[in-house]
Write an enzyme that holds these catalytic residues in place. Structure first.
Site, PDB file in Angstrom:
ATOM      1  N   GLU A  10       0.823  -1.216   0.000  1.00 24.65           N
ATOM      2  CA  GLU A  10       0.000   0.000   0.000  1.00 24.65           C
ATOM      3  C   GLU A  10       0.857   1.267   0.000  1.00 24.65           C
ATOM      4  O   GLU A  10       0.517   2.269  -0.621  1.00 24.65           O
ATOM      5  CB  GLU A  10      -0.914  -0.009   1.237  1.00 24.65           C
ATOM      6  CG  GLU A  10      -1.835   1.181   1.365  1.00 24.65           C
ATOM      7  CD  GLU A  10      -2.741   1.359   0.144  1.00 24.65           C
ATOM      8  OE1 GLU A  10      -3.555   0.467  -0.113  1.00 24.65           O
ATOM      9  OE2 GLU A  10      -2.609   2.399  -0.553  1.00 24.65           O
ATOM     10  N   VAL A  24       2.599   3.574  -3.407  1.00 24.30           N
ATOM     11  CA  VAL A  24       2.013   4.602  -4.289  1.00 24.30           C
ATOM     12  C   VAL A  24       1.327   5.673  -3.445  1.00 24.30           C
ATOM     13  O   VAL A  24       0.470   5.355  -2.616  1.00 24.30           O
ATOM     14  CB  VAL A  24       0.974   3.988  -5.253  1.00 24.30           C
ATOM     15  CG1 VAL A  24       0.363   5.063  -6.148  1.00 24.30           C
ATOM     16  CG2 VAL A  24       1.601   2.898  -6.098  1.00 24.30           C
ATOM     17  N   GLY A  78      14.158  17.154   1.586  1.00 25.88           N
ATOM     18  CA  GLY A  78      14.101  15.688   1.722  1.00 25.88           C
ATOM     19  C   GLY A  78      12.970  15.042   0.951  1.00 25.88           C
ATOM     20  O   GLY A  78      12.610  13.899   1.226  1.00 25.88           O
ATOM     21  N   GLU A 103      14.090  11.628  -4.293  1.00 29.76           N
ATOM     22  CA  GLU A 103      14.742  10.322  -4.178  1.00 29.76           C
ATOM     23  C   GLU A 103      16.249  10.531  -4.050  1.00 29.76           C
ATOM     24  O   GLU A 103      16.767  11.596  -4.390  1.00 29.76           O
ATOM     25  CB  GLU A 103      14.483   9.482  -5.441  1.00 29.76           C
ATOM     26  CG  GLU A 103      13.034   9.144  -5.694  1.00 29.76           C
ATOM     27  CD  GLU A 103      12.427   8.273  -4.611  1.00 29.76           C
ATOM     28  OE1 GLU A 103      12.948   7.193  -4.343  1.00 29.76           O
ATOM     29  OE2 GLU A 103      11.417   8.698  -4.016  1.00 29.76           O
ATOM     30  N   LYS A 146       5.038   4.122 -10.014  1.00 31.39           N
ATOM     31  CA  LYS A 146       3.769   4.120  -9.264  1.00 31.39           C
ATOM     32  C   LYS A 146       2.590   3.829 -10.206  1.00 31.39           C
ATOM     33  O   LYS A 146       1.669   3.085  -9.856  1.00 31.39           O
ATOM     34  CB  LYS A 146       3.596   5.462  -8.544  1.00 31.39           C
ATOM     35  CG  LYS A 146       4.645   5.651  -7.430  1.00 31.39           C
ATOM     36  CD  LYS A 146       4.740   7.095  -6.955  1.00 31.39           C
ATOM     37  CE  LYS A 146       5.725   7.243  -5.806  1.00 31.39           C
ATOM     38  NZ  LYS A 146       6.067   8.640  -5.503  1.00 31.39           N
ATOM     39  N   GLY A 188       6.858  11.273   3.173  1.00 29.82           N
ATOM     40  CA  GLY A 188       7.035  11.630   4.588  1.00 29.82           C
ATOM     41  C   GLY A 188       6.926  10.395   5.453  1.00 29.82           C
ATOM     42  O   GLY A 188       6.218   9.436   5.124  1.00 29.82           O
TER      43      GLY A 188
HETATM   44  N1  HSE Z   1      10.430  11.072  -4.198  1.00 24.44           N
HETATM   45  C1  HSE Z   1       9.082  10.693  -3.974  1.00 24.44           C
HETATM   46  C2  HSE Z   1       8.208  11.912  -4.272  1.00 24.44           C
HETATM   47  C3  HSE Z   1       8.885  10.217  -2.559  1.00 24.44           C
HETATM   48  O1  HSE Z   1       8.740  13.014  -4.452  1.00 24.44           O
HETATM   49  O2  HSE Z   1       6.993  11.772  -4.350  1.00 24.44           O
HETATM   50  C4  HSE Z   1       7.583   9.486  -2.320  1.00 24.44           C
HETATM   51  O3  HSE Z   1       7.455   8.332  -3.101  1.00 24.44           O
END
Ligand code: HSE
Length: 422
Positions: free
Chosen positions: A125, A128, A183, A186, A201, A298
């Site tokens: 879960e 995505v 943060g 990726e 996703k 997060g």
């Molecule tokens: N790097 C991803 C984003 C983190 O910015 O959505 C969450 O999957």
């Protein structure tokens, strides 16, 4: 039956730490809902010193968890593709259920791993849209429907960057640095800004909705790196916003899967999804349009989704229910070719500002069956940006027209094209 579900967590970063913390903080309600206590007993991390405060047994070696017969469920939160794939496979072969948030690994290996899981649980879960229970929605809540389309803002980093470009007129490079500092991105931010993370996703959602077994390389994936200030201005002038969308659209017996920046009407339900927030609009043939909105990244939000899978395992629902679909899904649907995609397009062409150039470009568009909806010219001294939006056209025709336009002597740069959605 055991009175406790014993968990081993691989990867104790922001999400892994939050899983351990929330299972303690919300222990009584989680135990009540799960029917038994869920406890993280072991963790594997590259930096055990940093995880000592979690109060669990620690190691740097994945076999510390994989070879422990008392561990019921392995939670994989390491990231990457090849190593976690080997690790998850071994966990399943050792008879352990698996919960993972690893969208990149799932995009390549989900169907094989689900088959290997057989009667074990394999939950994802959290892979995505972080904390948004969109996989539960697709596999359970919307299970009575043929899914007509999925349109999602599923990469928080891109949405953060585009929102600041739209609202502040900031440039792409300025805001990428901020997204990294905050943060959201990726470890390899090209996965975010190049559209790869959103493609991973989308493939997970499409495999549930349509049983399509495609790999990231099979689908049209474009990121946001070419979006310039004038694209943002054109969008605003004509009542659009620009978003990176992950789209699955059923047309007859074909399914288009694509990730790209898109112009969407300011009135569209997804237009107000700003910053790092995610949203997924799913249209079913019976339910109509539904919309799921929330934090796409997060620690706590993603851990909330990981724990939802753990609660489901504790309740001992069947593995088939956990997977959400049986492969092959009997829909007879196939992946549509990239050239077959249909839609409206925005095109930016930089050309020398000289006699007849606009006429030549318009002729190329017309020869390729492309009808212009709106036009704007922005002068840049010696050259000009020619900005067009088109009526409905086939992607293949647009690509042929842009190839031909690129070859015109007056055209200075490779044209930029952004699809218009809604
Ligand atoms: N790097 C991803 C984003 C983190 O910015 O959505 C969450 O999957």
């Amino acid at each position: 039956m055991d009175d406790k579900l014993r968990i081993g967590v691989l990867g104790l970063g922001v999400v892994g730490g939050a899983v351990v913390k929330i299972l303690k903080e919300n222990e009584s309600i989680i135990t009540a809902r799960a029917g038994k206590k869920i406890e993280v007993v072991k963790g594997v991390t590259r930096e055990p010193e940093k995880a000592k405060h979690l109060g669990i047994e620690l190691s740097t070696d994945v076999d510390f968890i994989l070879d422990d017969p008392s561990i019921d469920v392995v939670v994989e939160l390491m990231g990457g593709v090849d190593f976690p794939y080997v690790v998850v496979k071994k966990a399943l072969q050792n008879g352990k259920s698996v919960v993972t948030a690893n969208k990149a690994m799932l995009a390549y290996h989900r169907l094989e791993l689900e088959e290997l899981a057989k009667n074990l649980h394999f939950g994802y879960e959290a892979s995505v849209a972080g904390g948004i229970p969109v996989i539960y929605a697709l596999k359970d809540g919307l299970a009575a429907n043929h899914i007509l389309s999925i349109k999602g803002i599923v990469n928080g980093t891109c949405n953060y960057i585009l929102t600041r470009m739209m609202k502040e007129g900031a440039s792409f490079s300025e805001v990428l640095a901020d997204a990294q500092k905050l943060g959201y991105a990726e470890a390899d931010p090209t996965l975010d800004v190049g559209g790869g993370d959103a493609a991973h996703k989308l493939l997970i959602l499409a495999s549930i909705a349509y049983g399509i077994d495609a790999k990231p390389e099979d689908i049209l994936t474009e990121g946001i790196t070419d979006i310039a200030k004038e694209d943002i201005e054109f969008a605003k002038d004509f009542g659009y916003v620009i978003k990176l969308l992950a789209i699955a659209k059923k047309r007859g017996h074909k399914v288009e899967l694509r990730v790209h920046p898109a112009l969407i009407s300011e009135e569209h339900i997804l237009a107000d999804v700003d910053g790092v927030m995610n949203a997924v609009a799913i249209t079913g043939d019976k339910v109509g349009e539904t919309m799921f909105y929330g934090a796409g990244a997060g620690g706590d939000a993603t851990a909330s989704a990981v724990i939802a899978n753990l609660i489901e395992i504790a309740r001992s629902e069947s593995a088939a229910a956990m997977m959400g679909f049986n492969r092959p899904l009997e829909t007879g649907l196939e992946l549509a070719g990239k050239g077959d995609i249909e839609g409206k397009y925005y095109i930016r062409i930089e050309a020398k500002d000289e006699l007849g150039v606009l006429g030549k470009i318009a002729a190329v568009l017309s020869e390729n069956g492309i009808s212009i909806e709106n036009f704007k010219q922005k002068n840049l001294g010696e050259s000009a940006s020619l900005l067009f939006s088109t009526h409905e056209a086939k992607e293949g025709n647009i690509q042929s027209a842009l190839d031909a336009v690129s070859k015109l002597p007056s055209v200075i740069k490779k044209p930029v094209m952004i699809r218009i959605e809604g």
